[in-house]
Design an enzyme around this catalytic site. Sequence first.
Site, PDB file in Angstrom:
ATOM      1  N   CYS A 136      -3.210  -1.610  -9.554  1.00  0.00           N
ATOM      2  CA  CYS A 136      -3.376  -0.221  -8.926  1.00  0.00           C
ATOM      3  C   CYS A 136      -4.311   0.493  -9.754  1.00  0.00           C
ATOM      4  O   CYS A 136      -3.996   0.850 -10.764  1.00  0.00           O
ATOM      5  CB  CYS A 136      -2.151   0.429  -8.467  1.00  0.00           C
ATOM      6  SG  CYS A 136      -2.355   2.230  -7.904  1.00  0.00           S
ATOM      7  N   GLN A 163       7.050  -5.059  -4.523  1.00  0.00           N
ATOM      8  CA  GLN A 163       6.482  -4.981  -5.782  1.00  0.00           C
ATOM      9  C   GLN A 163       6.642  -3.915  -6.672  1.00  0.00           C
ATOM     10  O   GLN A 163       6.939  -2.754  -6.107  1.00  0.00           O
ATOM     11  CB  GLN A 163       4.737  -4.815  -5.221  1.00  0.00           C
ATOM     12  CG  GLN A 163       3.862  -4.771  -6.382  1.00  0.00           C
ATOM     13  CD  GLN A 163       2.642  -4.251  -6.390  1.00  0.00           C
ATOM     14  OE1 GLN A 163       2.261  -3.140  -5.589  1.00  0.00           O
ATOM     15  NE2 GLN A 163       1.406  -5.259  -6.061  1.00  0.00           N
ATOM     16  N   LYS A 169      -0.067  -9.178  -9.467  1.00  0.00           N
ATOM     17  CA  LYS A 169      -1.422  -9.007  -8.794  1.00  0.00           C
ATOM     18  C   LYS A 169      -2.115  -8.060  -9.676  1.00  0.00           C
ATOM     19  O   LYS A 169      -1.987  -6.956 -10.260  1.00  0.00           O
ATOM     20  CB  LYS A 169      -0.982  -7.931  -7.380  1.00  0.00           C
ATOM     21  CG  LYS A 169      -2.450  -7.506  -6.603  1.00  0.00           C
ATOM     22  CD  LYS A 169      -1.739  -6.788  -5.353  1.00  0.00           C
ATOM     23  CE  LYS A 169      -2.917  -6.537  -4.364  1.00  0.00           C
ATOM     24  NZ  LYS A 169      -3.910  -5.762  -4.715  1.00  0.00           N
ATOM     25  N   MET A 225       1.038  -1.158  -0.087  1.00  0.00           N
ATOM     26  CA  MET A 225       0.058  -0.069  -0.074  1.00  0.00           C
ATOM     27  C   MET A 225       1.018   1.303   0.141  1.00  0.00           C
ATOM     28  O   MET A 225       1.707   1.296   1.018  1.00  0.00           O
ATOM     29  CB  MET A 225      -0.948   0.093   0.941  1.00  0.00           C
ATOM     30  CG  MET A 225      -2.043  -1.087   1.004  1.00  0.00           C
ATOM     31  SD  MET A 225      -3.313  -1.074   2.738  1.00  0.00           S
ATOM     32  CE  MET A 225      -2.150  -1.535   3.874  1.00  0.00           C
ATOM     33  N   ALA A 226       0.707   2.019  -1.036  1.00  0.00           N
ATOM     34  CA  ALA A 226       1.403   3.211  -1.276  1.00  0.00           C
ATOM     35  C   ALA A 226       1.147   4.166  -0.035  1.00  0.00           C
ATOM     36  O   ALA A 226       0.331   4.684   0.379  1.00  0.00           O
ATOM     37  CB  ALA A 226       1.241   3.902  -2.494  1.00  0.00           C
ATOM     38  N   ARG A 236      -6.710  -2.407   3.533  1.00  0.00           N
ATOM     39  CA  ARG A 236      -7.049  -1.238   4.068  1.00  0.00           C
ATOM     40  C   ARG A 236      -7.740  -1.868   5.713  1.00  0.00           C
ATOM     41  O   ARG A 236      -7.722  -1.096   6.732  1.00  0.00           O
ATOM     42  CB  ARG A 236      -8.468  -0.831   3.555  1.00  0.00           C
ATOM     43  CG  ARG A 236      -8.019   0.029   2.205  1.00  0.00           C
ATOM     44  CD  ARG A 236      -8.971   0.501   1.646  1.00  0.00           C
ATOM     45  NE  ARG A 236     -10.045  -0.379   1.049  1.00  0.00           N
ATOM     46  CZ  ARG A 236     -11.126  -0.379   0.534  1.00  0.00           C
ATOM     47  NH1 ARG A 236     -11.884   0.887   0.753  1.00  0.00           N
ATOM     48  NH2 ARG A 236     -11.916  -1.295   0.271  1.00  0.00           N
TER      49      ARG A 236
END
Length: 329
Positions: A105, A72, A144, A19-20, A230
């Site tokens: 993404c 990633q 992904k 997660m960025a 999340r």
Amino acid sequence: MSFNFTEFFNAKPVLLAPMAGVSDEAFRTLCKEQGADLTYTEMVSAKGLSYANEKTRHLLDLADGEEVVAVQLFGHEPDVMAAQAVWVEEALGNSLAYLDINMGCPARKIVGKGDGSALMKSPDLAAQIVSAVKKRVKHPVTVKFRRGWSEDQETAPEFAQRMEAAGADMMVVHGRSAEQLYRGKADWDVIKKTKETVSVPVIGNGDVVDASSALKLIEQTDCDGVMIARAAEGNPWVFAQVKAALRGTAIPTLPTAYERIGMARRHAELLTHRSGNNIVRMRKHAMWYMSGLPGASAAREKFNYCVTFEDFNRVFNELEEKLYEMKEA
């Protein structure tokens, strides 16, 4: 000792998603302590690495005691992706579990350049990227991606076949489309279809928020593991709960308000050790940890002005004092 890819994915692992701006080494440390079997770095730009961008390279920094991590990469140029995958492999050595290619993404600034989930619209190019990387590295290469590009498309099973044929060793499927972003519900049925379509491990992703949902995802899809994103924000305890459920042991109780504040304080302290000025990242984390607690609304305003660990700690102390006063009242 190198990472044993096959044994790992035979054990229904629980993974922290890349997660960025979130899954840095501080957050990864807390999630690993709570039971995450493997964590991913934030997604790393292959183009940024090719320019020897120090900010990009710092995304690969490991935490103290962090033995292994998945990295990633994102990009759309096969040669650049392959060359930077080689660099990552050499830089991390046995600390690298495997290389993952981001094709999921949906952020506008990512897909606008042809990266991330935009690659689902160009399966030939996506396959070229996987093939190019696979030919150059010794570590496993994974992908992904999402249910499809648009909400009325379900291309994941066919896309998965293309990625497997190109050399992908594993894939993570998010049950939402790219256009859906993070709205609505994830379609777990597409994860099941993808699992039935390929022979490599398939990890399910999307709407895994607690022990119950993790069990349901595996039961409904027969996927080889779960990835949590999340739901871990402000809640690294979710990994302990999911792991207990998968093992059939007693699920730990939810953290108390004091434990949440304590974890947030430790998170802030860990961020002070990151290279560069990263303590301001704690603003969003602090809000996630404090969500629903007495005084959280007022604390949220104060967090927006915190620039040092001492600033955050002062607000955490105020929250603890408020809890104590309420208990005594």
